[in-house]
Scaffold this motif. Structure first.
Motif, PDB file in Angstrom:
ATOM      1  N   GLU A 131     -65.413 -18.749 -72.981  1.00 14.12           N
ATOM      2  CA  GLU A 131     -66.126 -18.283 -71.773  1.00 14.12           C
ATOM      3  C   GLU A 131     -67.233 -17.291 -72.166  1.00 14.12           C
ATOM      4  O   GLU A 131     -68.346 -17.365 -71.668  1.00 14.12           O
ATOM      5  CB  GLU A 131     -65.162 -17.640 -70.780  1.00 14.12           C
ATOM      6  N   GLN A 161     -71.390 -17.679 -71.913  1.00 20.90           N
ATOM      7  CA  GLN A 161     -72.263 -16.673 -71.290  1.00 20.90           C
ATOM      8  C   GLN A 161     -73.419 -16.310 -72.215  1.00 20.90           C
ATOM      9  O   GLN A 161     -74.562 -16.180 -71.762  1.00 20.90           O
ATOM     10  CB  GLN A 161     -71.465 -15.417 -70.948  1.00 20.90           C
ATOM     11  N   LYS A 190     -75.946 -19.118 -72.471  1.00 19.36           N
ATOM     12  CA  LYS A 190     -76.749 -19.157 -71.241  1.00 19.36           C
ATOM     13  C   LYS A 190     -77.815 -18.061 -71.250  1.00 19.36           C
ATOM     14  O   LYS A 190     -78.940 -18.274 -70.779  1.00 19.36           O
ATOM     15  CB  LYS A 190     -75.856 -19.032 -70.011  1.00 19.36           C
ATOM     16  N   LYS A 191     -77.471 -16.892 -71.786  1.00 18.80           N
ATOM     17  CA  LYS A 191     -78.472 -15.824 -71.906  1.00 18.80           C
ATOM     18  C   LYS A 191     -79.584 -16.244 -72.859  1.00 18.80           C
ATOM     19  O   LYS A 191     -80.768 -15.986 -72.602  1.00 18.80           O
ATOM     20  CB  LYS A 191     -77.825 -14.532 -72.403  1.00 18.80           C
TER      21      LYS A 191
END
Length: 159
Positions: A86, A90, A93-94
């Motif tokens: 997870e 994240q 995605k950043k």
């Protein structure tokens, strides 16, 4: 072409030289120069602690360089290696938000989704990587493997 840290170092060095020249005595200049050397020595010792392991280095880099996509991509990889999918997702995605044209972050996010059992989302990420770079063979192989597993000859994964 100079990197960001080097672009910051040259003006600092010139300003420091100018400041030392303006001090009233050689002794004051030596004391200030010594204090600055001690400061940077301590800072270097602290930063060297970041190099003890990859995770700490990548995490630290995102704090030092929060607006660089590669820092977040690397940290995502480190989270993935630790099984923290997870958090890895994240960070990827950043990285994508900071540089939407970097196909590697889409590929890495796809791999993370595979690890999470989210095959359809992984497939979408591999396809995005291929839209950016049609010659990206690793992404192509992963996408084709998903298509083959789905038994779909038209190149799409049914949802």
């Amino acid at each position: 072409h100079l990197s960001r840290p080097h672009r910051q170092t040259y003006p600092f060095s010139l300003s420091l030289a100018s400041l030392l020249d303006r001090l009233p005595s050689k002794r004051a200049a030596m004391l200030l120069a010594s204090a600055i050397c001690v400061f940077f020595f301590v800072r270097t010792v602290i930063r060297n602690g970041d190099y003890r392991n990859e995770f700490k280095l990548y995490y630290s880099n995102t704090l030092v360089f929060p607006d660089t996509y590669m820092s977040h991509n690397s940290l995502g990889g480190a989270y993935s290696w630790r099984g923290e999918f997870e958090l890895a997702a994240q960070e990827f995605k950043k990285a994508i938000a900071l540089n939407p044209s970097y196909e590697g972050a889409y590929y890495n996010l796809g791999n993370t989704y595979i690890d999470m059992g989210r095959t359809v989302e992984a497939y979408r990420q591999y396809r995005k990587a291929l839209e950016i770079n049609p010659a990206f063979e690793l992404a192509r192989k992963r996408a084709v493997a998903i298509e083959d597993a789905a038994g779909n000859v038209f190149g799409e994964v049914k949802e």
